[in-house]
Design a protein around this motif. Structure first.
Motif, PDB file in Angstrom:
ATOM      1  N   SER A 286      -8.272   3.074   0.662  1.00 14.59           N
ATOM      2  CA  SER A 286      -7.273   2.112   0.196  1.00 14.59           C
ATOM      3  C   SER A 286      -5.960   2.843  -0.003  1.00 14.59           C
ATOM      4  O   SER A 286      -5.926   4.012  -0.400  1.00 14.59           O
ATOM      5  N   ASP A 288      -1.778   2.067  -1.343  1.00 15.85           N
ATOM      6  CA  ASP A 288      -0.777   1.162  -1.907  1.00 15.85           C
ATOM      7  C   ASP A 288       0.598   1.732  -1.595  1.00 15.85           C
ATOM      8  O   ASP A 288       0.936   2.840  -2.038  1.00 15.85           O
ATOM      9  N   SER A 317      -2.934  -2.513   2.866  1.00 16.02           N
ATOM     10  CA  SER A 317      -3.817  -2.207   1.728  1.00 16.02           C
ATOM     11  C   SER A 317      -4.900  -1.184   2.082  1.00 16.02           C
ATOM     12  O   SER A 317      -5.537  -0.636   1.189  1.00 16.02           O
ATOM     13  N   LYS A 318      -5.116  -0.917   3.386  1.00 13.34           N
ATOM     14  CA  LYS A 318      -6.158   0.018   3.807  1.00 13.34           C
ATOM     15  C   LYS A 318      -5.672   0.842   4.988  1.00 13.34           C
ATOM     16  O   LYS A 318      -4.711   0.463   5.680  1.00 13.34           O
ATOM     17  N   ASP A 330      -4.234  -4.914   6.571  1.00 18.70           N
ATOM     18  CA  ASP A 330      -3.913  -5.727   5.403  1.00 18.70           C
ATOM     19  C   ASP A 330      -5.192  -6.047   4.628  1.00 18.70           C
ATOM     20  O   ASP A 330      -6.287  -5.569   4.980  1.00 18.70           O
ATOM     21  N   SER A 331      -5.093  -6.877   3.612  1.00 17.61           N
ATOM     22  CA  SER A 331      -6.249  -7.174   2.764  1.00 17.61           C
ATOM     23  C   SER A 331      -7.337  -7.951   3.498  1.00 17.61           C
ATOM     24  O   SER A 331      -8.489  -7.984   3.064  1.00 17.61           O
ATOM     25  N   ASN A 333      -8.313  -7.120   6.498  1.00 19.65           N
ATOM     26  CA  ASN A 333      -8.804  -6.164   7.498  1.00 19.65           C
ATOM     27  C   ASN A 333      -8.195  -6.374   8.883  1.00 19.65           C
ATOM     28  O   ASN A 333      -8.783  -5.959   9.879  1.00 19.65           O
TER      29      ASN A 333
END
Length: 345
Positions: A286, A288, A317-318, A330-331, A333
């Motif tokens: 992860s 940020d 995010s990843k 992104d969140s 995937n």
């Protein structure tokens, strides 16, 4: 006395039969081996496995089959096979190889894509073959020049000629529109299968790529190298894809890039025009990203990349690294940006 003659005649016949059988056995040889594939795919009940021993001594002529093994309903890999052949057909200065394939309803499912030499020039009579799925999603380097096309597979490093049939034309059209000079290699995505087709020079057949569907072209991106994957931090990452689209640069334009610095947990880079900075925090896979700032130089040729990259980094995010490529997700995937490691310019 007659009985004695008959017994002697029978003995002679049996002896001659045994001698001939022994001579025949001495003339027969066997190549044994195993064949498998990496995919976790169960074969259909009607699958057939075939392995062929071939004389490949002449590069300017078709290979000559010397022996063959065929397994109907072979089960699941590894497949064990034994190919009988006549020793008299083997010459000390010849070249011999085994190829293997799996078919279902006459269609190729798996095939060997490299030569597996046997019987001469230091090679023995056993082989271990790894086959490749004949129809698959592929990434590789494509080149079209002088009415001939080639494809180098990123996964295996194997290079094959490309048949100008099926869905080849969309691939050639995209390549011609994107290349900057004739003969330039460009990375492409496609769905394809391998099949035997006549050589361009007419000297027999060779394994050839058949394009079933053209999926995309990625200028500025390569297969990467075979060296170990680099770390996320302190690596120069060149931007190659943004929001699922290739990053196209004008002649002389600076390449968009990103570096994750270790000492101060900052990101520094370029949009291809403006300089970019920000901070990051890692926790496993992860990441940020925050406080992203971009300078405000006017660069008409890079205005689209500026805005799209700023938006993409705000959604990250990843992260993950595969080979020489970094993908930021992104969140949900979804890959929002893809980079390739390069020597820093």
């Amino acid at each position: 006395m007659k009985a004695l003659y008959k017994m002697a005649a029978v003995f002679v016949v049996l002896s001659l039969t045994a001698i001939l059988a022994l001579a025949g056995a001495m003339q027969r040889g066997t190549v044994t081996g195993t064949a498998t594939y990496r995919e976790r795919i169960a074969l259909p009940p009607n699958a057939v496995f075939e392995a062929a021993l071939e004389d490949v001594s002449r590069a300017d002529a078709p290979s000559v089959e010397i022996g063959r093994a065929r397994l109907e309903k072979p089960g699941q890999p590894p497949f064990r096979f034994s190919i009988p052949y006549d020793r008299a057909s083997i010459k000390a200065d010849g070249m011999y190889a085994v190829r293997a394939r799996v078919l279902a309803d006459g269609k190729l499912m798996f095939t060997s894509t490299q030569s597996y030499p046997v019987l001469s020039r230091g090679s023995g009579n056993t082989v271990a073959i790894t086959m490749q799925r004949a129809s698959n999603a592929m990434e590789g380097m494509f080149r079209y020049m002088a009415d001939a096309a080639t494809f180098t597979d990123c996964a295996s490093g194997q290079r094959w000629p490309v048949a100008m049939e099926a869905e080849y034309k969309p691939l050639e059209s995209a390549y011609v529109q994107t290349r900057k000079q004739p003969g330039e290699e460009l990375k492409v995505d496609l769905q394809g299968q391998l099949a035997m087709r006549p050589k361009a020079d007419g000297g027999g057949e060779t394994l050839t790529l058949i394009v079933e569907r053209y999926r995309g072209i990625w200028p500025g991106e390569t297969c990467g190298t075979q060296r170990p994957s680099p770390p996320l931090q302190e690596t120069y990452w060149k931007l190659t894809r943004l929001q699922g689209k290739p990053v196209l640069l004008a002649d002389g334009q600076k390449e968009p890039s990103l570096v994750f610095r270790v000492g101060d947990n900052r990101i520094v880079g370029s949009t291809g025009c403006n300089n970019m900075t920000g901070t990051y925090r890692l926790s496993g896979n992860s990441v940020d990203l925050s406080s992203i700032a971009v300078t405000k130089m006017a660069c008409p040729q890079a205005i689209d990349i500026d805005a799209a990259l700023f938006q993409a980094l705000g959604a990250v995010s990843k992260w993950r690294i595969t080979g020489q490529h970094l993908e930021l997700l992104d969140s949900g995937n979804m890959v929002v940006a893809r980079f390739e490691t390069r020597i820093q310019k």
